[in-house]
Design a protein around this motif. Structure first.
Motif, PDB file in Angstrom:
ATOM      1  N   ILE A  18       0.837  -1.201   0.000  1.00  0.00           N
ATOM      2  CA  ILE A  18       0.000   0.000   0.000  1.00  0.00           C
ATOM      3  C   ILE A  18       0.871   1.250   0.000  1.00  0.00           C
ATOM      4  O   ILE A  18       0.615   2.209  -0.740  1.00  0.00           O
ATOM      5  N   ALA A  19       1.921   1.235   0.811  1.00  0.00           N
ATOM      6  CA  ALA A  19       2.831   2.387   0.857  1.00  0.00           C
ATOM      7  C   ALA A  19       3.530   2.582  -0.482  1.00  0.00           C
ATOM      8  O   ALA A  19       3.737   3.723  -0.927  1.00  0.00           O
ATOM      9  N   LEU A  22       1.057   4.241  -2.940  1.00  0.00           N
ATOM     10  CA  LEU A  22       0.895   5.666  -2.636  1.00  0.00           C
ATOM     11  C   LEU A  22       2.148   6.458  -2.994  1.00  0.00           C
ATOM     12  O   LEU A  22       2.061   7.599  -3.469  1.00  0.00           O
ATOM     13  N   THR A  23       3.312   5.865  -2.798  1.00  0.00           N
ATOM     14  CA  THR A  23       4.558   6.540  -3.154  1.00  0.00           C
ATOM     15  C   THR A  23       4.701   6.654  -4.667  1.00  0.00           C
ATOM     16  O   THR A  23       5.189   7.676  -5.168  1.00  0.00           O
ATOM     17  N   TRP A  25       2.269   7.005  -6.677  1.00  0.00           N
ATOM     18  CA  TRP A  25       1.363   8.092  -7.023  1.00  0.00           C
ATOM     19  C   TRP A  25       2.058   9.441  -6.829  1.00  0.00           C
ATOM     20  O   TRP A  25       1.983  10.319  -7.679  1.00  0.00           O
ATOM     21  N   ARG A  26       2.765   9.608  -5.723  1.00  0.00           N
ATOM     22  CA  ARG A  26       3.488  10.852  -5.465  1.00  0.00           C
ATOM     23  C   ARG A  26       4.625  11.032  -6.472  1.00  0.00           C
ATOM     24  O   ARG A  26       4.907  12.133  -6.899  1.00  0.00           O
TER      25      ARG A  26
END
Length: 92
Positions: A18-19, A22-23, A25-26
């Motif tokens: 999950i991390a 999200l990373t 995405w950033r």
């Protein structure tokens, strides 16, 4: 291996996944180059931790050597990207 440890390892790998999403995405959407460099730095940290958890799960020392290589490569690439953002060139 105890069932509690197995569940903890699976849970930690899911959290790392999950991390990582999200990373990523950033990394793709980041408003500035500095945000993208930090996201890339964090992504290699996540990969390093995921490899270590897989090494614990599979009881193999080869994963720990791979984690060491990821750590060294990530550190050098982060330093090179920071120097590039500050000065505009990597090699003087």
């Amino acid at each position: 291996m105890s069932p509690v440890l197995t569940v903890a390892l699976i849970f930690s790998l899911a959290c790392f996944g999950i991390a990582a999403v999200l990373t990523l995405w950033r990394l793709l959407v980041g408003p500035s180059a500095q945000d993208r460099v930090l996201a890339l730095d964090y992504l290699y940290c996540i990969a390093l931790l995921a490899v270590l958890v897989l090494g614990i799960n599979n009881v193999s020392a080869m994963y720990f050597e791979a984690a060491l290589l990821i750590a060294l490569t990530g550190y050098v690439s982060s330093a090179a990207m920071a120097k590039f953002l500050l000065r505009g060139e990597v090699i003087e």
